[in-house]
Every structure is written in structure tokens, then in C-alpha cells.
Scaffold this motif. Structure first.
Motif, PDB file in Angstrom:
ATOM      1  N   PHE A  35      -9.685   2.054   7.236  1.00 48.49           N
ATOM      2  CA  PHE A  35      -8.779   2.018   8.384  1.00 48.49           C
ATOM      3  C   PHE A  35      -9.096   3.276   9.186  1.00 48.49           C
ATOM      4  CE2 PHE A  35      -6.435  -0.484   5.204  1.00 48.49           C
ATOM      5  CZ  PHE A  35      -6.304  -1.663   5.919  1.00 48.49           C
ATOM      6  N   ARG A  38     -10.708   6.468   7.541  1.00 48.88           N
ATOM      7  CA  ARG A  38     -10.321   6.613   6.132  1.00 48.88           C
ATOM      8  C   ARG A  38     -10.734   5.381   5.329  1.00 48.88           C
ATOM      9  NH1 ARG A  38      -5.301   6.460   3.555  1.00 48.88           N
ATOM     10  NH2 ARG A  38      -4.365   5.855   5.505  1.00 48.88           N
ATOM     11  N   VAL A  40     -10.506   3.083   2.305  1.00 51.73           N
ATOM     12  CA  VAL A  40      -9.467   2.851   1.289  1.00 51.73           C
ATOM     13  C   VAL A  40      -9.976   2.015   0.110  1.00 51.73           C
ATOM     14  CG1 VAL A  40      -7.581   3.132   2.938  1.00 51.73           C
ATOM     15  CG2 VAL A  40      -8.432   0.850   2.464  1.00 51.73           C
ATOM     16  N   ASN A  60       0.961   3.571  -5.842  1.00 52.91           N
ATOM     17  CA  ASN A  60       1.173   3.234  -4.434  1.00 52.91           C
ATOM     18  C   ASN A  60       0.016   3.767  -3.603  1.00 52.91           C
ATOM     19  OD1 ASN A  60       4.626   3.935  -4.964  1.00 52.91           O
ATOM     20  ND2 ASN A  60       3.724   1.932  -4.765  1.00 52.91           N
ATOM     21  N   GLY A  61      -0.492   2.918  -2.725  1.00 49.15           N
ATOM     22  CA  GLY A  61      -1.539   3.355  -1.805  1.00 49.15           C
ATOM     23  C   GLY A  61      -2.938   3.336  -2.389  1.00 49.15           C
ATOM     24  N   SER A  62      -3.091   2.834  -3.629  1.00 49.82           N
ATOM     25  CA  SER A  62      -4.429   2.857  -4.239  1.00 49.82           C
ATOM     26  C   SER A  62      -5.346   1.771  -3.677  1.00 49.82           C
ATOM     27  CB  SER A  62      -4.323   2.733  -5.766  1.00 49.82           C
ATOM     28  OG  SER A  62      -3.586   1.577  -6.107  1.00 49.82           O
ATOM     29  N   LYS A  64      -4.525  -1.821  -3.671  1.00 42.36           N
ATOM     30  CA  LYS A  64      -4.399  -3.131  -4.338  1.00 42.36           C
ATOM     31  C   LYS A  64      -4.192  -4.255  -3.320  1.00 42.36           C
ATOM     32  CE  LYS A  64      -0.788  -1.650  -6.582  1.00 42.36           C
ATOM     33  NZ  LYS A  64      -0.682  -0.336  -5.917  1.00 42.36           N
ATOM     34  N   SER A  65      -3.190  -4.067  -2.448  1.00 36.73           N
ATOM     35  CA  SER A  65      -2.904  -5.132  -1.470  1.00 36.73           C
ATOM     36  C   SER A  65      -4.076  -5.320  -0.529  1.00 36.73           C
ATOM     37  CB  SER A  65      -1.665  -4.778  -0.628  1.00 36.73           C
ATOM     38  OG  SER A  65      -0.561  -4.642  -1.452  1.00 36.73           O
ATOM     39  N   THR A  66      -4.678  -4.205  -0.130  1.00 37.72           N
ATOM     40  CA  THR A  66      -5.815  -4.296   0.797  1.00 37.72           C
ATOM     41  C   THR A  66      -6.924  -5.139   0.177  1.00 37.72           C
ATOM     42  OG1 THR A  66      -5.247  -2.148   1.715  1.00 37.72           O
ATOM     43  CG2 THR A  66      -7.482  -2.931   2.116  1.00 37.72           C
ATOM     44  N   GLU A 187       2.301  -8.411  -5.887  1.00 43.86           N
ATOM     45  CA  GLU A 187       3.618  -8.026  -6.395  1.00 43.86           C
ATOM     46  C   GLU A 187       4.581  -9.212  -6.418  1.00 43.86           C
ATOM     47  OE1 GLU A 187       5.269  -4.362  -5.022  1.00 43.86           O
ATOM     48  OE2 GLU A 187       3.353  -3.704  -4.202  1.00 43.86           O
ATOM     49  N   HIS A 219       3.390  -3.999 -10.776  1.00 46.01           N
ATOM     50  CA  HIS A 219       3.808  -2.611 -10.976  1.00 46.01           C
ATOM     51  C   HIS A 219       4.473  -2.425 -12.330  1.00 46.01           C
ATOM     52  CE1 HIS A 219       2.684  -0.462  -7.440  1.00 46.01           C
ATOM     53  NE2 HIS A 219       3.259  -1.316  -6.619  1.00 46.01           N
TER      54      HIS A 219
END
Ligand SMILES: Nc1ncnc2c1ncn2[C@@H]1O[C@H](COP(=O)(O)OP(=O)(O)OP(=O)(O)O)[C@@H](O)[C@H]1O
Length: 266
Positions: A35, A38, A40, A60-62, A64-66, A187, A219
Motif C-alpha cells: 500500500f 509500504r 505488507v 493485528n496488521g500482520s 492476514k486479511s490482505t 475471522e 484469532h
């Protein structure tokens, strides 16, 4: 004296064949995504086979969703390949379906209409123009999907009349109606009470035993241990481990969730 263990050992479900010669239903290779300036996801490799439930853990922010969003085309990729194998050959069909923590049903429509909507990607423009045009065949297929998640008896209720756990099962039925060989779940149980979470995880396991490849961001490491065949850890956009679920030890989990320094240095 007999001592009863306080915690029931996780079931050791047989791990589906993943060795040489077996083609993964989902194959991610060298995936890189940024992004702005950066990055990711850094050269992520992940295979998920038909019949397998892979749990994806990470703080959080690692990323996964991306990673899941890249697979379904919601996030563009900078480099790498994503291959989905299997599923229906004809028509324009998304090869991976996805369910989210935020369930996104149309609350004022019936449960059945919401499930039919899973097929929108493979309907003609005229058929998809109005939900009134959902044909008998599709409605029967959607009823089958609802039956698969145990909610056929709620087909004609408004979607917003169902509980959160039931709505998540409807979202899974909608994903099934997409007829994709790969189901991604981001999730799927985070908003659910413990019993509903187990119901949804058991459903994912059971869909895998029908031959679907399932990858679920979770999680809850214990839930992952109990309901997944394999667990991968994602740390700052890199896969740091991949192991059989029953081999995941507490030290690995603790290391995965170590707090990041507040000054952002790592
Ligand atoms: N659309 C976007 N624009 C800019 N940055 C984004 C965007 N989407 C995600 N990111 C960033 O990418 C990184 C990974 O986010 P992602 O949502 O994939 O993490 P995650 O592991 O799923 O986190 P969580 O467990 O909190 O849901 C984060 O730093 C996030 O801020």
C-alpha cells in the motif's frame, strides 16, 4: 485413581494428502503486495488442498486479511501468482469464495434470496437484474446450500431476524452457492459466542470433508488447534511457520503474538 484431564485433547483429524503429486486447490506463490511505499506481504507462499482446513494466525496488521483479499481480487498484487484449481468449468464463476467477520447480508431480504445472491457472478445480466428473477433451479440449489448449513427451515425469514451465528452460517451458504472449490473465511467466528463459534468451525470442517479447501483467519489459537488440519503463522507479512495443528506449541503461539514496540522499530 483415575485422573480426568482438564482439557479434552484435540481430535486428530486425518490430514488430507498434501504430498508430491497432489495438486493444491489454492496455490499462492511469491505473493507481494504494497500500500503506497509500504510492503505488507513479502513473498508469501501458501498451498491449501481440497479437504483441508488451514488456520491462519497472526497479530493485528500482520497481513492476514490482505492475503485473502488478494486471492479474491479485492486487493491488487504487486508480484506472485495465485492459482485456484477445480470447481465448475462453465460460465463466469469466481474460483474462491469468501466470508467475512462483518457478515453483509441484506437484512430486509429473505435468507433464501441472500443465498441465491452467491450465484450472481454466474447469472446472465437479465437474471441478475432483479432478485425476483432468481429461477426455480437456483432457488432449489440455494435451499440445498441452506440445508447444508442446517438452516433450511429459516429460508423464508428475513435475514436480520437470525442470530449472529445463524447469519454467519447463511453467509457460508451464500459462499457455497458460488460453487467455488476454495472457501476463504476472514475471522468468521470473532463476533460469535463460544458455542456458535464451535458450530461454525465444525461446519467449515464438514465442508472440507466434502472436498472444499478452506483457509480461515482466526484469532483463537485453541479453536484453530481443535478445528484445523494445519496452521500457518503470519508475522509482518511473512509466513513464519506452517505445521500440523496438533504440533502447534504454546511457545510458537506466544512468539507470534509478542507485542510490537510502540515506537514502530522492529
Ligand atoms: N486499503 C488499505 N490501504 C492502506 N493500508 C492498508 C489497507 N488495507 C490494509 N492495509 C495495511 O496493511 C497491513 C495489513 O493489514 P491487514 O488488514 O491485512 O492485517 P490483518 O493481519 O488482517 O489484521 P487484523 O488482525 O487486525 O484484522 C496493515 O498495516 C494495514 O494498515
Amino acid at each position: 485413581m483415575t485422573v480426568t484431564p482438564a482439557v479434552k485433547a484435540p481430535p486428530r483429524t486425518p490430514i488430507p494428502a498434501t504430498g508430491p503429486g497432489t495438486v493444491p486447490a489454492l496455490s499462492i506463490s511469491g505473493l507481494r503486495t504494497s500500500f503506497g511505499d509500504r510492503t505488507v506481504l513479502h513473498d508469501v507462499d501458501l498451498d491449501v488442498h481440497a479437504g483441508e482446513v488451514v488456520g491462519i494466525l497472526g497479530s493485528n496488521g500482520s497481513g492476514k486479511s490482505t492475503m485473502l483479499r488478494c486471492v479474491v481480487g479485492l486487493t491488487p498484487v504487486d508480484a506472485g501468482t495465485i492459482t485456484v484449481t477445480g470447481g465448475p468449468k462453465e460460465g463466469h464463476v469466481s474460483k474462491a469464495s469468501m466470508v467475512f467477520q462483518q457478515i453483509h447480508l441484506v437484512g430486509r431480504r429473505s435468507v433464501l434470496d441472500n443465498v441465491c445472491a452467491g450465484a450472481l457472478g454466474r447469472l446472465s445480466l437479465r437474471q441478475s437484474w432483479s432478485t425476483l428473477a432468481f429461477g426455480r433451479e437456483l432457488r432449489e440449489e440455494a435451499m440445498g446450500c441452506l440445508d447444508r448449513v442446517g438452516l433450511a427451515d429459516r429460508a423464508h425469514d428475513r435475514a436480520d431476524r437470525l442470530s449472529g451465528g445463524q447469519q454467519q452460517r447463511v453467509a457460508i451458504a451464500r459462499a457455497l452457492c458460488q460453487r467455488a472449490p476454495v472457501l476463504l473465511a476472514d475471522e468468521p467466528v470473532s463476533a460469535l459466542d463460544p458455542a456458535s463459534a464451535v458450530t461454525v468451525m465444525e461446519l467449515l470442517q464438514s465442508l472440507a470433508s466434502d472436498g472444499i479447501a478452506v483457509a480461515a483467519v482466526l484469532h483463537q489459537p485453541d479453536l484453530a488447534r481443535r478445528h484445523c488440519h494445519r496452521i500457518v503463522g503470519l508475522e509482518q507479512g511473512r509466513i513464519t511457520f506452517s505445521c500440523a495443528a496438533f504440533d502447534l506449541d504454546d511457545d510458537t503461539v506466544t512468539a507470534l503474538y509478542k507485542p510490537a514496540p510502540l515506537d514502530g522499530s522492529l
